[in-house]
Structures are given as structure tokens and as C-alpha cells.
Design a protein around this motif. Structure first.
Motif, PDB file in Angstrom:
ATOM      1  N   UNK A   1       0.841  -1.200   0.000  1.00  0.00           N
ATOM      2  CA  UNK A   1       0.000   0.000   0.000  1.00  0.00           C
ATOM      3  C   UNK A   1       0.872   1.244   0.000  1.00  0.00           C
ATOM      4  N   UNK A   2       1.861   1.264   0.854  1.00  0.00           N
ATOM      5  CA  UNK A   2       2.717   2.445   0.985  1.00  0.00           C
ATOM      6  C   UNK A   2       3.508   2.724  -0.302  1.00  0.00           C
ATOM      7  N   UNK A   3       4.166   1.708  -0.847  1.00  0.00           N
ATOM      8  CA  UNK A   3       5.080   1.956  -1.960  1.00  0.00           C
ATOM      9  C   UNK A   3       4.444   1.896  -3.349  1.00  0.00           C
ATOM     10  N   UNK A   4       3.365   1.138  -3.506  1.00  0.00           N
ATOM     11  CA  UNK A   4       2.742   1.022  -4.830  1.00  0.00           C
ATOM     12  C   UNK A   4       1.551   1.952  -5.027  1.00  0.00           C
ATOM     13  N   UNK A   5       0.963   2.417  -3.938  1.00  0.00           N
ATOM     14  CA  UNK A   5      -0.224   3.270  -4.049  1.00  0.00           C
ATOM     15  C   UNK A   5       0.034   4.659  -3.450  1.00  0.00           C
ATOM     16  N   UNK A   6       0.341   4.702  -2.157  1.00  0.00           N
ATOM     17  CA  UNK A   6       0.444   5.992  -1.474  1.00  0.00           C
ATOM     18  C   UNK A   6       1.596   6.846  -1.981  1.00  0.00           C
ATOM     19  N   UNK A   7       2.759   6.242  -2.171  1.00  0.00           N
ATOM     20  CA  UNK A   7       3.913   7.032  -2.625  1.00  0.00           C
ATOM     21  C   UNK A   7       3.672   7.663  -4.000  1.00  0.00           C
TER      22      UNK A   7
ATOM     23  N   UNK B   1       1.507  -2.872  10.218  1.00  0.00           N
ATOM     24  CA  UNK B   1       2.024  -2.128   9.062  1.00  0.00           C
ATOM     25  C   UNK B   1       0.909  -1.591   8.173  1.00  0.00           C
ATOM     26  N   UNK B   2      -0.159  -2.366   8.011  1.00  0.00           N
ATOM     27  CA  UNK B   2      -1.276  -1.928   7.172  1.00  0.00           C
ATOM     28  C   UNK B   2      -1.974  -0.718   7.794  1.00  0.00           C
ATOM     29  N   UNK B   3      -2.329  -0.844   9.058  1.00  0.00           N
ATOM     30  CA  UNK B   3      -2.974   0.273   9.758  1.00  0.00           C
ATOM     31  C   UNK B   3      -2.036   1.474   9.812  1.00  0.00           C
ATOM     32  N   UNK B   4      -0.774   1.234  10.082  1.00  0.00           N
ATOM     33  CA  UNK B   4       0.203   2.322  10.154  1.00  0.00           C
ATOM     34  C   UNK B   4       0.297   3.084   8.835  1.00  0.00           C
ATOM     35  N   UNK B   5       0.237   2.375   7.711  1.00  0.00           N
ATOM     36  CA  UNK B   5       0.320   3.034   6.401  1.00  0.00           C
ATOM     37  C   UNK B   5      -0.874   3.964   6.192  1.00  0.00           C
ATOM     38  N   UNK B   6      -2.060   3.522   6.591  1.00  0.00           N
ATOM     39  CA  UNK B   6      -3.254   4.346   6.438  1.00  0.00           C
ATOM     40  C   UNK B   6      -3.199   5.553   7.369  1.00  0.00           C
ATOM     41  N   UNK B   7      -2.813   5.342   8.611  1.00  0.00           N
ATOM     42  CA  UNK B   7      -2.721   6.451   9.565  1.00  0.00           C
ATOM     43  C   UNK B   7      -1.638   7.447   9.157  1.00  0.00           C
TER      44      UNK B   7
END
Length: 123
Positions: free
Chosen positions: A15-21, A54-60
């Protein structure tokens, strides 16, 4: 993303590297983030192959990064659907608001196509 039966998925890392970044962080850095985003995530609910939060942390973290540059947290919304019945599921994270488990919801419509169509068109 690809899927492999019995494999583990580092959902927070992906989520962090393929979507959010690329879709959010890059754009807020270069001031080209213009529209709110709705991110749909379907998972079996077990964030494996990485730390359990890690999943929750990425969203927060996404909300925090938005606020740091004066965007409201609501600029990015996450819709998470869980398929499966894992007891170690994503809804264990109290900081996130996870929708009703998708498989449970769909089970209610098993013999009622009309209600299913109504639910799909008016969630």
C-alpha cells in the motif's frame, strides 16, 4: 497485485510503496495533488510477512502526511473489504474504521438477488 494461494502479502508495505507514494506523497511534494482519492482494498484480512500493524500504520501515516501540508485527512479515503474469516483480521486495529466483512454481507444476499442489487446500487 498478483495473488498466490498460500502465499503471504505484505499489504501495508505494498500500500505504501505502490499506491500511497506515487499517487499521493509524490503529488503533495510537488504540489500537484488536486483531487480527493478513494482507495479500494480487498484482502483476506491477515497482514502477513511484515509487522502486524504495518497496514494500519500506512493508512494512519497517510492522514498525518496530508495534514502536514494542510490537506484534510478526508482528501484520501480507504474502503477496505475483507474476504475470509480470519480471527487475526484487519478490524482488530481500533484506529481504523473497517466496513462490515464483505463475505458476511454477501452471504445475506445469497438467495435474494433483488436485495443484492439494491445494496450494490445504494450502499
Amino acid at each position: 497485485m498478483s495473488w498466490k494461494s498460500g502465499g503471504s502479502t505484505p499489504i501495508g508495505t505494498n500500500l505504501r510503496f505502490k499506491i500511497l507514494e506515487p499517487l499521493i506523497y509524490h503529488k503533495i511534494r510537488n504540489k500537484s495533488f488536486k483531487r480527493p482519492l478513494l482507495i479500494f482494498i480487498t484482502t483476506d484480512g491477515i497482514p502477513s510477512a511484515e509487522g502486524g500493524s504495518a497496514f494500519a500504520d500506512a493508512i494512519l501515516e497517510c492522514g498525518e502526511k496530508l495534514e502536514e501540508v494542510d490537506y484534510p485527512r478526508k482528501s484520501v479515503k480507504f474502503m477496505v473489504g475483507q474476504i475470509g474469516t480470519s480471527s487475526r483480521a484487519i478490524e482488530d486495529h481500533t484506529d481504523l474504521h473497517i466496513l462490515e466483512k464483505l463475505d458476511k454481507k454477501l452471504k445475506r444476499f445469497h438467495d435474494n438477488d433483488r436485495e443484492f442489487e439494491r445494496w450494490v446500487s445504494n450502499p
